[in-house]
Structure formats: structure tokens, C-alpha cells
Design an enzyme around this catalytic site. Structure first.
Site, mmCIF file in Angstrom:
data_model
loop_
_atom_site.group_PDB
_atom_site.id
_atom_site.type_symbol
_atom_site.label_atom_id
_atom_site.label_comp_id
_atom_site.label_asym_id
_atom_site.label_seq_id
_atom_site.Cartn_x
_atom_site.Cartn_y
_atom_site.Cartn_z
ATOM 1 N N SER A 110 -6.377 -13.711 -5.257
ATOM 2 C CA SER A 110 -6.144 -12.892 -4.067
ATOM 3 C C SER A 110 -5.643 -11.525 -4.517
ATOM 4 C CB SER A 110 -5.093 -13.551 -3.172
ATOM 5 O OG SER A 110 -3.829 -13.409 -3.785
ATOM 6 N N LYS A 111 -5.328 -10.695 -3.539
ATOM 7 C CA LYS A 111 -4.886 -9.336 -3.856
ATOM 8 C C LYS A 111 -3.650 -9.327 -4.749
ATOM 9 C CE LYS A 111 -6.911 -6.649 -0.205
ATOM 10 N NZ LYS A 111 -7.075 -7.539 0.954
ATOM 11 N N ARG A 112 -2.847 -10.394 -4.634
ATOM 12 C CA ARG A 112 -1.642 -10.494 -5.471
ATOM 13 C C ARG A 112 -1.983 -10.353 -6.951
ATOM 14 N NH1 ARG A 112 -0.055 -15.123 -6.195
ATOM 15 N NH2 ARG A 112 -1.661 -16.208 -5.033
ATOM 16 N N HIS A 113 -3.214 -10.743 -7.318
ATOM 17 C CA HIS A 113 -3.588 -10.735 -8.732
ATOM 18 C C HIS A 113 -4.070 -9.371 -9.219
ATOM 19 C CE1 HIS A 113 -3.817 -15.045 -7.692
ATOM 20 N NE2 HIS A 113 -3.319 -15.183 -8.890
ATOM 21 N N GLY A 114 -3.821 -8.352 -8.440
ATOM 22 C CA GLY A 114 -4.244 -7.014 -8.876
ATOM 23 C C GLY A 114 -5.577 -6.670 -8.269
#
Ligand code: GLU
Length: 473
Positions: A242-246
Site C-alpha cells: 500500500s502507500k505506506r510502502h513508499g
């Protein structure tokens, strides 16, 4: 039957890594079997879909080299077809009108004791056709629900193998909302039928949708396509990507300086086993690809792997081609600066991990005004003997003829001069590298010197020596 596959993104977000992999796998299958790859934009959620997102999806696919054969088709312009199919299903008895109000549904759901598991209780299925027609004609609000057939809803998934659902697990889902707008399942199946899809390959988050869609194919009397559900992509922490992963938008990789062929290979490797090579040409990926190569367990999105593939692709891309894709990155660092020479690009590309870094490494070839690594400067200042020897190297370099200016001759001259001056060759090489590249690490120094040329090298060495004495003084 000729293969027809599709990519059907909803333009409610950018083209992310998961979507791009789905598109790529479908495209590869079409190319592998001489079929057609269709692009369909599922923009029925008007509030969340934007033309900018659609454009970003098209740009992302184009940048990756994934060209569509038909489309893009927009679902927003095809609603009449979906309503026509809903009516067909109503007339053939595969769908029925449901007059239950939201309040009535909520109250039955809550009374069930297990509201989260509650499924529509099919109350309205029992309403006779004449009564249903009469109530609809009288203006009573209704939705249209699919009458999910009893028994098994099953398919042989090309990725996951046999998957079976019992119809008791599948709700009589809504096809048309009370305002007459079609739902996702009705639109997707109507289009997949109308567009003659032979295969529907998509992310595994769609598995629970497939039994419903199979029920619709049955209702419409159409043979369902072959289904395949691609495994999840996980972050390095083994959680769903997800976006959390960059960065996850495909175009952000372009902006970071990743080459499209690198991301193409990286995505292909996320989906399929294609061999041991770090990367292949697109033609070779197509040749090796088939459903049998698809991975059937989750793959991990490893950013380091992408960087590795990108460095390999850069190393094998011709300097001419690199110079073209480098332009925006150089322009950002050195507006209206000169073009780097082919030799400089060739040498520095062996060490850069992406175009952004390559551009930064080329700046010292294009201007004298670039920073020198402060740690390197400090170290250089601590060895005045080496600096004096480097000063003495200048006339030697100046004395070289144009046609002698190559890595082998330069190495010979530098090593000879080091020996004659009583310093180690390394003691000359370190400041030399710093003054030419601004860095403490670089590709082989003699290749760098050769690519810099005689006037460029002399100017940078002089400037470097001046900076050290200025900093020291
Ligand atoms: N529009 C759906 C999505 O973006 C895909 C539908 C499908 O592939 O069947 O998730």
C-alpha cells in the site's frame, strides 16, 4: 478462438504497481498468443473518478510500453447496455425486483443476531411477476437483484486451480440500484460479454466477485470466460502493498529515474517465473511467458531488486538512448546546460542506479561549478605531499598528445609519476577522483579521466587544487 483479454481499471487512483502487473500479465498473454488486449476504464463511480486519473493510467501504461489494441472504452457511456441486460435478466426470471426499503433491510439484519453475516433473505423473490410489474408501474421504488441459482458456482482458475462456492454463500446481489444505475457486477459482465473476453485475469481481491459474475453469465446464457486471479503483492514487511510502502504509482518510478524496461521486467518477475537473468528484452519476456509460468503465491515487492534491475538495464542501454531519457533530469539540475558527451554517459552509467543519480554524476562533466564532497576535501588536505605530487602531474598531462588521451596511457603516466614522486598511486587517485567527480567513489578513474578529456581534466584538477588550498588557508 482468438485470445481477448482486458485491463479494466477504475480511475479512482493512479496506476499502481498491482494494477500495472495485472495489465502487464494480460498484455503478455495477448501478445504471446496473437490476441487482443482491450483497455476499459470503469468510471461508473462518478464521484471518485477523474479525467486526470484516467490520463495518468493511460500515461503509465504507455510509459511501460503496454499498448492496447482496442479502447479505451468508458463504462460511463455504456449504461444503456447494462440496463438492457438487467431487463433481459428480469424477463427471463434470472433477476427480480426487490421493494424492501433500506429501513426494512436494516431491521431484519439487526434482528438476525448476526448483522455482519446477514444476507438478503430473498423475500421479494416470492412476489408474483404481475404484482411486481404493477408496483413498479405505480412508481414504488425498487432495486433489481440477481436470482443466484442454487448449487455450486465453480471455476478452474488458471492461477489458483479449482475454486468452488456454494450458492448459499452468495447473496442475491443488486444489479440495478433504486435510481436505475447499474452496479459493478452487472457492468463488468455486460462488458466482458459484449467485448468477447476469452479470459479474465485480475487480482485475487476479486475472487469473491467471481461466483456472482458466473451467476450472471448463467443468467444471460453465455459461457463464462476463463478466470485467473493473481496473488497479492506484499511489502517487505509481508503486509499487503500500500502507500505506506513508499511510492507505488508507476509514474513516480519514471520521475525517480527508473527505466521503463526495468519496471517492465520487475513487474513481469513479480507475476511470473521467467528465468534467472536480471532482465530480458520485451520480446523475450513475451516468448517465455504463459499461464504455466505464473506464480501462485504472494510475491514481495523488493525495492532493492528494482534498483538492481534498473542498474543492469542502464548498463546495457546505449549512451545515445540514455542521453535522451536523461534530458529532463539534467535539465532539473542544470537548466539549459550543455549535452553530456557519449563517453561520459557510457562511463558514469556503469555506476549509477537510476537516471536521477546518473544526471547528478554527469553534472561535473558539464560545468566547473559543482560541489566537492566535504569529507573527501578534508582527507585531501591532510596529505600535502600527495597534493604537491598531483600538482606536478599537471604538466605531464598537458604534454600528452590528443591521441594518447586514453585509459591505458593515463594509467601509465599517473603510476609512473606517483613512483617518481615517491607517493602511492592511490594517494594521487583519491584527490583526482574528488576533483573530477566531486565524489569519493566513481567508476574507474582512468575511464573517467579519458571521458573528461584533456582540457576538462586539467581545469578540474586546477580548480580542485585551488579549493584545497583555499579551504586549508
Ligand atoms: N474495475 C475493477 C478494479 O479496478 C476491476 C474489474 C475487473 O477486473 O473485473 O478493481
Amino acid at each position: 478462438m482468438p485470445v481477448r483479454v482486458r485491463f479494466a481499471p477504475s480511475p479512482t487512483g493512479y496506476l499502481h504497481v498491482g494494477g500495472a502487473r495485472t495489465a502487464l500479465i494480460n498484455w503478455l498473454y495477448a501478445r504471446r498468443h496473437g490476441g487482443a488486449f482491450i483497455l476499459r476504464i470503469e468510471d461508473t463511480d462518478e464521484a471518485r473518478s477523474t479525467p486526470e486519473m484516467t490520463q495518468a493510467i493511460l500515461d503509465g501504461l504507455s510509459w511501460l510500453g503496454i499498448a492496447w489494441d482496442e479502447g479505451p472504452f468508458f463504462q460511463s457511456g455504456r449504461q444503456a447496455l447494462y440496463r438492457e441486460n438487467a431487463n433481459k435478466l428480469l424477463s427471463s426470471g434470472h433477476a427480480y425486483r426487490c421493494f424492501c426499503s433500506k429501513e426494512a433491510l436494516d431491521s431484519r439484519r439487526n434482528a438476525s443476531g448476526k448483522p455482519a453475516e446477514w444476507k438478503y433473505d430473498r423475500l421479494c423473490r416470492a412476489i408474483p411477476r404481475e404484482e411486481s410489474d404493477r408496483r413498479a408501474a405505480a412508481g414504488e421504488p425498487f432495486v433489481v437483484r440477481c436470482d443466484v441459482p442454487k448449487g455450486k458456482l465453480a471455476w478452474d482458475d488458471v492461477v489458483k486451480g479449482r475454486i468452488e462456492f456454494d450458492s448459499s454463500e452468495v447473496e442475491d446481489f443488486v444489479l440495478l440500484r433504486s435510481d436505475g444505475t447499474p452496479t459493478y457486477h452487472l457492468s463488468v459482465v455486460s462488458d466482458d460479454v459484449a467485448m468477447g473476453m476469452t479470459h479474465v485475469i485480475r487480482g485475487e481481491d476479486h475472487i469473491s466477485n467471481t461466483p456472482k459474475q458466473i451467476a450472471l453469465y448463467e443468467g444471460l446464457g453465455v459461457e463464462p470466460p476463463v478466470f485467473g486471479h493473481l496473488p497479492l503483492i506484499l511489502g517487505m514487511d509481508k503486509k499487503k502493498l500500500s502507500k505506506r510502502h513508499g511510492t507505488v504509482s508507476v509514474l513516480s518510478y519514471r520521475d525517480e529515474g527508473i527505466l521503463p524496461l526495468a519496471l517492465f521486467n520487475f513487474l513481469a518477475q513479480l507475476g511470473a517465473n521467467l528465468g534467472e537473468e536480471p532482465f530480458l528484452t520485451m520480446t523475450e519476456v513475451i516468448r517465455r511467458f504463459d499461464f504455466s509460468a505464473l506464480k501462485n503465491s504472494a510475491s514481495v515487492f523488493d525495492r532493492e531488486r528494482l534498483a538492481f534491475i534498473n542498474a543492469k538495464v542502464m548498463g546495457e542501454t546505449s549512451p545515445c538512448e540514455l542521453a535522451v531519457v536523461l534530458r529532463p533530469f539534467l535539465e532539473a539540475l542544470l537548466p539549459a546546460g550543455p549535452e553530456p558527451g557519449e563517453a561520459a554517459v557510457r562511463v558514469m552509467a556503469t555506476r549509477a542506479k537510476d537516471l536521477r543519480e546518473l544526471a547528478a554524476m554527469l553534472v561535473p562533466f558539464l560545468t566547473l561549478d559543482f560541489p566537492l564532497d566535504p569529507k573527501g576535501l578534508e582527507k585531501a588536505r591532510k596529505d600535502p605531499g600527495a597534493l604537491a605530487a598531483l600538482e606536478g602531474l599537471l604538466p605531464r598531462l598537458e604534454g600528452l598528445a590528443e591521441d594518447e588521451w586514453g585509459p591505458a596511457k593515463l594509467e601509465e603516466v599517473l603510476r609512473g609519476h606517483a613512483e617518481a614522486s615517491g607517493v602511492k598511486a592511490g594517494a594521487l587517485i583519491h584527490p583526482c577522483r574528488l576533483f573530477l567527480t566531486g565524489r569519493t567513489e566513481s567508476p574507474g578513474i582512468f575511464d573517467v579521466l579519458a571521458a573528461m578529456g584533456r582540457p576538462g581534466t586539467l581545469a578540474r584538477l586546477k580548480r580542485g587544487l585551488d579549493s584545497v588550498s583555499a579551504a586549508g588557508g
